[in-house]
Design a protein around this motif. Structure first.
Motif, short mmCIF file in Angstrom:
data_model
loop_
_atom_site.label_atom_id
_atom_site.label_comp_id
_atom_site.label_asym_id
_atom_site.label_seq_id
_atom_site.Cartn_x
_atom_site.Cartn_y
_atom_site.Cartn_z
N ILE A 167 2.97 -6.75 -15.97
CA ILE A 167 3.08 -6.28 -14.63
C ILE A 167 4.25 -4.68 -15.42
N ASP A 168 4.00 -3.63 -15.00
CA ASP A 168 4.64 -2.69 -15.39
C ASP A 168 5.86 -2.42 -14.19
N TYR A 169 5.40 -2.76 -13.32
CA TYR A 169 6.37 -2.61 -12.74
C TYR A 169 6.81 -3.47 -10.82
N ASN A 177 7.23 -7.34 -3.00
CA ASN A 177 6.45 -7.05 -2.02
C ASN A 177 5.57 -5.63 -2.81
N MET A 178 6.00 -5.87 -4.25
CA MET A 178 5.15 -5.00 -4.44
C MET A 178 4.87 -4.92 -5.70
N ILE A 179 3.54 -4.47 -6.73
CA ILE A 179 3.51 -4.48 -8.04
C ILE A 179 2.69 -3.56 -8.62
N VAL A 180 3.06 -3.14 -9.49
CA VAL A 180 2.28 -1.69 -10.21
C VAL A 180 1.72 -2.11 -11.20
N MET A 181 0.84 -1.85 -12.24
CA MET A 181 0.31 -1.53 -13.27
C MET A 181 -0.77 -1.00 -13.71
N ASP A 224 6.71 -16.39 3.67
CA ASP A 224 5.58 -14.76 3.86
C ASP A 224 5.02 -14.59 2.23
N ALA A 225 3.79 -14.50 2.57
CA ALA A 225 2.73 -13.89 1.41
C ALA A 225 2.42 -12.53 1.11
N VAL A 226 2.62 -12.12 1.63
CA VAL A 226 1.93 -10.77 2.08
C VAL A 226 2.40 -9.71 0.79
N ILE A 227 1.38 -9.25 -0.08
CA ILE A 227 2.02 -8.68 -1.01
C ILE A 227 0.91 -7.13 -1.24
N TYR A 228 1.47 -5.86 -2.19
CA TYR A 228 0.62 -4.59 -1.78
C TYR A 228 0.59 -4.73 -3.35
N GLY A 229 -0.32 -4.37 -4.44
CA GLY A 229 -0.14 -3.91 -5.26
C GLY A 229 -0.64 -2.45 -6.20
N VAL A 230 -0.60 -2.11 -6.98
CA VAL A 230 -1.42 0.01 -7.53
C VAL A 230 -1.63 -0.89 -9.05
N ILE A 231 -2.17 -0.03 -9.45
CA ILE A 231 -3.12 -0.17 -10.60
C ILE A 231 -3.45 1.67 -10.73
N THR A 232 -3.02 2.09 -11.74
CA THR A 232 -2.97 3.40 -11.85
C THR A 232 -2.81 4.11 -12.83
N ASP A 233 -3.68 5.55 -13.40
CA ASP A 233 -3.38 5.81 -14.90
C ASP A 233 -2.82 7.66 -14.85
#
Length: 255
Positions: free
Chosen positions: A123-125, A138-142, A171-180
């Motif tokens: 996981i990058d961030y 609440n957020m991970i980014v790759m 509370d198990a709500v989570i967001y994620g982003v994967i991007t170039d």
């Protein structure tokens, strides 16, 4: 094209495997409000100039250029810093405030700590609003050169955190982003293990991308405010219940 990308994501074997393994299902048609942020943020002049310069420097090389990730990092750091300054959050020092950490991996009881992680495990961030033993993110980014076909790796890492917090009745709500940096795939997981996927292109949907990230950071700040008054961590912690943790990767060494 964006709708085609969403359809492609859901038909990949990796996505179907993760959804089955964690008991995930798509958001129902009447609850499509997720990932529809309406926020607007005026990028500071220096940041807009940086992005313009980046376009010049990486011309013709796109997201494969080593400097292209500067766009991603500058956006995340600027949005969080702007939010913290605007909110004037408490006196506990910067280490207690919502913050980004970098280069992490998720470890569960079945995984060996000394094993070299596969790229899909990195996981990058991570956006933290609380304590790591409670997996309070609440957020991970790759980052990926192929964010659409590789989006199942994001869902897999999100689901590990989601499952651990759900097991501990948090509370198990989570967001994620994967991007170039050019194409951005956003995923949202509800407490009921339902997911929403949306894909945006930086070239013509920059405002929507910024709005989505800003909305998630706003939620992290709200979650931070909710836990500010607690005197100690819950016992047992999410880590103790689930044996799941997010661990920092050792710094890479070249040459």
């Amino acid at each position: 094209m964006i709708e085609e990308d969403c359809a492609k994501i859901k038909t990949t074997k990796g996505h179907q495997h993760v959804a089955k393994a964690f008991g995930l299902s798509p958001t129902r048609w009447w609850n499509k409000r997720q990932l529809n942020a309406q926020n607007t943020w005026s990028a500071p002049d220096h940041l807009a100039c940086l992005w313009d310069d980046l376009e010049i420097v990486t011309a013709g090389k796109g997201s494969k250029h080593p400097l292209f990730s500067v766009r991603i990092e500058s956006l995340f750091l600027a949005l969080l810093a702007d939010n913290i300054k605007k909110e004037s959050l408490g006196p506990n020092g910067p280490q207690e405030l919502p913050h980004w950490s970098f280069r992490k991996r998720i470890l569960t009881r079945e995984m060996k700590d000394d094993k070299i992680p596969a790229p899909e495990d990195i996981i990058d961030y991570v956006l933290w609003y609380g304590h790591c033993l409670e997996l309070e993110t609440n957020m991970i980014v790759m980052k990926s050169e192929r964010p659409v076909p590789r989006s199942w790796t994001l869902l897999q890492n999100m689901s590990g955190i989601h499952h651990a917090r759900k097991l501990a009745e948090r509370d198990a709500v989570i967001y994620g982003v994967i991007t170039d940096g050019s194409k951005w795939v956003f995923i949202h997981l509800t407490n009921q293990s339902r997911y929403t996927i949306k894909v945006f292109a930086w070239d013509n949907e920059r405002d929507q991308i910024i709005g989505q990230v800003q909305n998630i950071i706003d939620r992290a700040v709200a979650l931070y405010r909710k836990i500010m008054s607690r005197s100690s961590l819950p016992k047992p912690t999410v880590h103790q219940i689930s044996r799941c943790r997010i661990r920092e990767l050792p710094a890479s060494c070249a040459g």
